[in-house]
Design a protein around this motif. Sequence first.
Motif, mmCIF file in Angstrom:
data_model
loop_
_atom_site.group_PDB
_atom_site.id
_atom_site.type_symbol
_atom_site.label_atom_id
_atom_site.label_comp_id
_atom_site.label_asym_id
_atom_site.label_seq_id
_atom_site.Cartn_x
_atom_site.Cartn_y
_atom_site.Cartn_z
ATOM 1 N N THR A 29 55.712 55.053 45.878
ATOM 2 C CA THR A 29 56.696 52.936 45.489
ATOM 3 C C THR A 29 57.926 53.415 44.469
ATOM 4 O O THR A 29 57.853 52.119 44.334
ATOM 5 N N MET A 30 57.175 54.543 43.925
ATOM 6 C CA MET A 30 58.669 54.046 42.529
ATOM 7 C C MET A 30 58.308 52.937 41.270
ATOM 8 O O MET A 30 59.144 52.907 40.792
ATOM 9 N N GLN A 31 57.264 52.632 41.664
ATOM 10 C CA GLN A 31 55.948 51.529 40.738
ATOM 11 C C GLN A 31 55.799 52.174 39.086
ATOM 12 O O GLN A 31 55.421 51.829 38.301
ATOM 13 N N THR A 32 55.707 53.802 39.087
ATOM 14 C CA THR A 32 55.065 54.625 38.659
ATOM 15 C C THR A 32 54.935 55.916 38.645
ATOM 16 O O THR A 32 55.411 56.062 39.224
ATOM 17 N N GLU A 33 55.728 56.031 37.271
ATOM 18 C CA GLU A 33 56.543 57.638 36.707
ATOM 19 C C GLU A 33 55.497 58.739 37.788
ATOM 20 O O GLU A 33 54.715 59.121 36.894
ATOM 21 N N LYS A 34 56.220 59.593 38.409
ATOM 22 C CA LYS A 34 54.984 61.048 38.632
ATOM 23 C C LYS A 34 54.899 61.753 37.799
ATOM 24 O O LYS A 34 56.225 62.112 36.597
ATOM 25 N N SER A 35 54.138 62.221 36.977
ATOM 26 C CA SER A 35 53.810 63.630 36.007
ATOM 27 C C SER A 35 54.386 64.775 36.957
ATOM 28 O O SER A 35 55.660 65.194 36.015
ATOM 29 N N ASN A 89 67.737 59.209 45.420
ATOM 30 C CA ASN A 89 68.240 58.355 47.039
ATOM 31 C C ASN A 89 66.911 57.289 46.455
ATOM 32 O O ASN A 89 66.626 56.844 47.398
ATOM 33 N N GLU A 90 66.394 56.700 45.556
ATOM 34 C CA GLU A 90 66.211 55.535 45.180
ATOM 35 C C GLU A 90 66.248 54.331 46.450
ATOM 36 O O GLU A 90 65.750 53.747 46.740
ATOM 37 N N LYS A 91 67.593 54.167 46.077
ATOM 38 C CA LYS A 91 68.593 52.892 46.617
ATOM 39 C C LYS A 91 67.982 52.910 48.028
ATOM 40 O O LYS A 91 67.570 52.033 48.561
ATOM 41 N N ALA A 92 67.999 53.773 48.775
ATOM 42 C CA ALA A 92 68.203 54.284 49.975
ATOM 43 C C ALA A 92 66.711 54.212 50.675
ATOM 44 O O ALA A 92 65.893 52.898 51.860
ATOM 45 N N ILE A 93 65.825 54.882 49.496
ATOM 46 C CA ILE A 93 64.489 55.055 50.381
ATOM 47 C C ILE A 93 63.525 53.401 49.974
ATOM 48 O O ILE A 93 62.903 52.860 50.708
#
Length: 219
Positions: free
Chosen positions: A57-63, A77-81
């Motif tokens: 859900t883009m609250q934590t950045e993946k490694s 595509n963060e906004k669309a997602i």
Amino acid sequence: MIKVEGLTKEFIRKGRDGKAVRKLAVDGLSFEIGRGEIFGLLGPNGAGKTTTIRMLTMQTEKSAGRIFYDGMPLEGNEKAIKEMIGIVPQHINFDNDLSVGYNMELHGRLHHMASADRQQRIAELLRYIELEDTVNMPPRQLSGGMKRRLLIARALIHRPKILFMDEPTVALDPQVRRRIWDLIREMAANGVTVLLTTHYIEEAESLCNRVAIINKGRL
């Protein structure tokens, strides 16, 4: 609907000796979730369930790893997602200085919903969760089960295609828990894809089409 490949999260913290200590919270998870499916993540405390949801859900950045929604990569595509997903957090996080209705109103505005659509949707959702009589009350006056239902309604205000639910029935009595189960089933029947974490085996058995069991960050 959701495809995850090699999802990894590493945290780096200072140890007692001041040296960097690496902790692998999520270790190369790969799975797929179909449209309209109820998919469960099970595992003990500290297994990586909440961290997985926070990366999705883009609250934590993946490694490392890749995440796809409807075939779209998350990157670029963060906004669309974000328009596609709703989140029901583990912890109650309403603004108790605002009424139930204004908490819903604020969430609708954050999703840039038009005023008329926002008002119609708030009324519709409060009826759906049987809390229409609480619209002018502060959330602090609601019972635990009512607050959980309100969290679900708030997450649904912008009509998401995918709903993430982090332990949605934690600390609720069996009767209220089953009422929320009915809400989750109804959402899935209407085409919403649901990913939920839970500690309750009977909850996963009753609700989920499939489950993934995580321990120490691994599937």
